[in-house]
Write a protein that holds these residues in place. Structure first.
Motif, PDB file in Angstrom:
ATOM      1  N   ALA A   1       0.838  -1.200   0.000  1.00  0.00           N
ATOM      2  CA  ALA A   1       0.000   0.000   0.000  1.00  0.00           C
ATOM      3  C   ALA A   1       0.875   1.253   0.000  1.00  0.00           C
ATOM      4  O   ALA A   1       0.623   2.205  -0.749  1.00  0.00           O
ATOM      5  CB  ALA A   1      -0.932  -0.001   1.212  1.00  0.00           C
ATOM      6  N   ASP A   2       1.912   1.249   0.809  1.00  0.00           N
ATOM      7  CA  ASP A   2       2.823   2.380   0.878  1.00  0.00           C
ATOM      8  C   ASP A   2       3.526   2.586  -0.463  1.00  0.00           C
ATOM      9  O   ASP A   2       3.644   3.710  -0.958  1.00  0.00           O
ATOM     10  CB  ASP A   2       3.840   2.157   1.997  1.00  0.00           C
ATOM     11  CG  ASP A   2       4.643   3.403   2.298  1.00  0.00           C
ATOM     12  OD1 ASP A   2       4.028   4.399   2.742  1.00  0.00           O
ATOM     13  OD2 ASP A   2       5.875   3.387   2.078  1.00  0.00           O
TER      14      ASP A   2
ATOM     15  N   LEU B   1      -7.354   5.524  -6.860  1.00  0.00           N
ATOM     16  CA  LEU B   1      -6.635   6.315  -7.851  1.00  0.00           C
ATOM     17  C   LEU B   1      -5.153   5.952  -7.877  1.00  0.00           C
ATOM     18  O   LEU B   1      -4.544   5.854  -8.944  1.00  0.00           O
ATOM     19  CB  LEU B   1      -6.822   7.814  -7.582  1.00  0.00           C
ATOM     20  CG  LEU B   1      -6.225   8.767  -8.608  1.00  0.00           C
ATOM     21  CD1 LEU B   1      -6.738   8.465 -10.010  1.00  0.00           C
ATOM     22  CD2 LEU B   1      -6.554  10.209  -8.220  1.00  0.00           C
ATOM     23  N   ALA B   2      -4.562   5.727  -6.702  1.00  0.00           N
ATOM     24  CA  ALA B   2      -3.147   5.336  -6.640  1.00  0.00           C
ATOM     25  C   ALA B   2      -2.907   4.005  -7.340  1.00  0.00           C
ATOM     26  O   ALA B   2      -1.924   3.841  -8.072  1.00  0.00           O
ATOM     27  CB  ALA B   2      -2.689   5.273  -5.186  1.00  0.00           C
ATOM     28  N   VAL B   3      -3.815   3.038  -7.148  1.00  0.00           N
ATOM     29  CA  VAL B   3      -3.680   1.745  -7.832  1.00  0.00           C
ATOM     30  C   VAL B   3      -3.829   1.943  -9.329  1.00  0.00           C
ATOM     31  O   VAL B   3      -3.079   1.371 -10.122  1.00  0.00           O
ATOM     32  CB  VAL B   3      -4.728   0.730  -7.315  1.00  0.00           C
ATOM     33  CG1 VAL B   3      -4.736  -0.527  -8.158  1.00  0.00           C
ATOM     34  CG2 VAL B   3      -4.452   0.371  -5.857  1.00  0.00           C
ATOM     35  N   HIS B   4      -4.762   2.785  -9.716  1.00  0.00           N
ATOM     36  CA  HIS B   4      -4.973   3.061 -11.142  1.00  0.00           C
ATOM     37  C   HIS B   4      -3.726   3.673 -11.774  1.00  0.00           C
ATOM     38  O   HIS B   4      -3.359   3.335 -12.910  1.00  0.00           O
ATOM     39  CB  HIS B   4      -6.176   3.976 -11.324  1.00  0.00           C
ATOM     40  CG  HIS B   4      -6.521   4.247 -12.741  1.00  0.00           C
ATOM     41  ND1 HIS B   4      -7.064   3.294 -13.570  1.00  0.00           N
ATOM     42  CD2 HIS B   4      -6.378   5.361 -13.500  1.00  0.00           C
ATOM     43  CE1 HIS B   4      -7.237   3.813 -14.777  1.00  0.00           C
ATOM     44  NE2 HIS B   4      -6.829   5.044 -14.755  1.00  0.00           N
ATOM     45  N   LEU B   5      -3.066   4.578 -11.056  1.00  0.00           N
ATOM     46  CA  LEU B   5      -1.863   5.239 -11.577  1.00  0.00           C
ATOM     47  C   LEU B   5      -0.635   4.344 -11.542  1.00  0.00           C
ATOM     48  O   LEU B   5       0.331   4.597 -12.253  1.00  0.00           O
ATOM     49  CB  LEU B   5      -1.585   6.514 -10.779  1.00  0.00           C
ATOM     50  CG  LEU B   5      -2.606   7.629 -10.939  1.00  0.00           C
ATOM     51  CD1 LEU B   5      -2.306   8.760  -9.966  1.00  0.00           C
ATOM     52  CD2 LEU B   5      -2.632   8.134 -12.378  1.00  0.00           C
TER      53      LEU B   5
ATOM     54  N   THR C   1       4.260   5.915  -5.146  1.00  0.00           N
ATOM     55  CA  THR C   1       4.444   5.978  -6.593  1.00  0.00           C
ATOM     56  C   THR C   1       3.431   6.932  -7.221  1.00  0.00           C
ATOM     57  O   THR C   1       3.769   7.687  -8.132  1.00  0.00           O
ATOM     58  CB  THR C   1       4.315   4.575  -7.223  1.00  0.00           C
ATOM     59  OG1 THR C   1       5.304   3.725  -6.637  1.00  0.00           O
ATOM     60  CG2 THR C   1       4.515   4.613  -8.714  1.00  0.00           C
ATOM     61  N   GLY C   2       2.204   6.904  -6.733  1.00  0.00           N
ATOM     62  CA  GLY C   2       1.167   7.795  -7.262  1.00  0.00           C
ATOM     63  C   GLY C   2       1.433   9.255  -6.954  1.00  0.00           C
ATOM     64  O   GLY C   2       1.061  10.135  -7.729  1.00  0.00           O
TER      65      GLY C   2
ATOM     66  N   THR D   1      -6.435   2.163   4.261  1.00  0.00           N
ATOM     67  CA  THR D   1      -7.529   1.626   3.441  1.00  0.00           C
ATOM     68  C   THR D   1      -7.004   0.634   2.419  1.00  0.00           C
ATOM     69  O   THR D   1      -7.545  -0.463   2.261  1.00  0.00           O
ATOM     70  CB  THR D   1      -8.280   2.775   2.737  1.00  0.00           C
ATOM     71  OG1 THR D   1      -8.796   3.667   3.713  1.00  0.00           O
ATOM     72  CG2 THR D   1      -9.415   2.252   1.891  1.00  0.00           C
ATOM     73  N   LEU D   2      -5.932   1.016   1.753  1.00  0.00           N
ATOM     74  CA  LEU D   2      -5.356   0.139   0.738  1.00  0.00           C
ATOM     75  C   LEU D   2      -4.714  -1.095   1.369  1.00  0.00           C
ATOM     76  O   LEU D   2      -4.851  -2.203   0.852  1.00  0.00           O
ATOM     77  CB  LEU D   2      -4.343   0.917  -0.110  1.00  0.00           C
ATOM     78  CG  LEU D   2      -3.920   0.288  -1.417  1.00  0.00           C
ATOM     79  CD1 LEU D   2      -5.110  -0.160  -2.256  1.00  0.00           C
ATOM     80  CD2 LEU D   2      -3.047   1.258  -2.197  1.00  0.00           C
TER      81      LEU D   2
END
Length: 171
Positions: free
Chosen positions: A27-28, A166-170, A33-34, A50-51
């Motif tokens: 998650a971190d 959004l972070a996972v998407h990016l 990265t995002g 959450t992630l």
């Protein structure tokens, strides 16, 4: 003297929550990265917790830290997507894990419980998107400045969920 195993299976030795630590690491890594929010902020923690909870409850036991596969990322995107009943999903998955765990015997589950408790109890000040508005595409009022200034207190997971998605998407 160190226990023979570091994953909690050494028969009474130190139990290390490897699945949870792996989920937190992933998650971190994804959030950093995002680059969406400043590490160390409450918003960042909400996204990371959450992630991490999502990663853990999706099955982080195999610790895919070395390779994040497209199917794994797709699963996280699906679970964190707008409209998915994430809160109920977490409660159901936690209940499943708790039903097979003796209290206090699974250090991963203990950390997941603590994370979930923090996400539910902690409220953060965020933009008010309204109850019926789609957070991905909110309808702007006549005065856009009024929308920017409207803020409400919301549970940390409600802010962390779209941030994690959004972070996972990016990634």
């Amino acid at each position: 003297m160190r226990p023979e195993s570091t994953n909690g299976t050494s028969g009474g030795g130190l139990a290390v929550p490897m699945a949870w630590l792996c989920a937190e690491f992933l998650a971190d890594q994804v959030l950093r990265t995002g680059g969406l929010v400043e590490p160390g902020s409450l918003e960042y923690r909400a996204g990371r917790e959450t992630l991490a909870l999502t990663v853990y409850l999706c099955g982080a036991e195999d610790c895919p830290a070395s390779v994040l596969t497209a199917s794994r990322l797709d699963e996280w995107l699906s679970v964190t997507a707008y409209g998915h009943p994430w809160q109920e999903w977490v409660r159901d998955r936690m209940a499943e894990r708790e039903s097979v765990d003796l209290p206090g015997t699974d250090p991963d589950l203990e950390l997941a419980r603590a994370s979930w408790g923090w996400l539910e109890r902690t409220e953060l000040l965020a933009a008010d998107l309204g109850d019926d508005a789609d957070p991905w595409h909110p309808a702007l009022p006549v005065d856009p400045a009024a929308c920017e200034n409207a803020q409400v207190w919301t549970p940390a997971w409600r802010l962390g969920l779209p941030l994690g998605h959004l972070a996972v998407h990016l990634y």
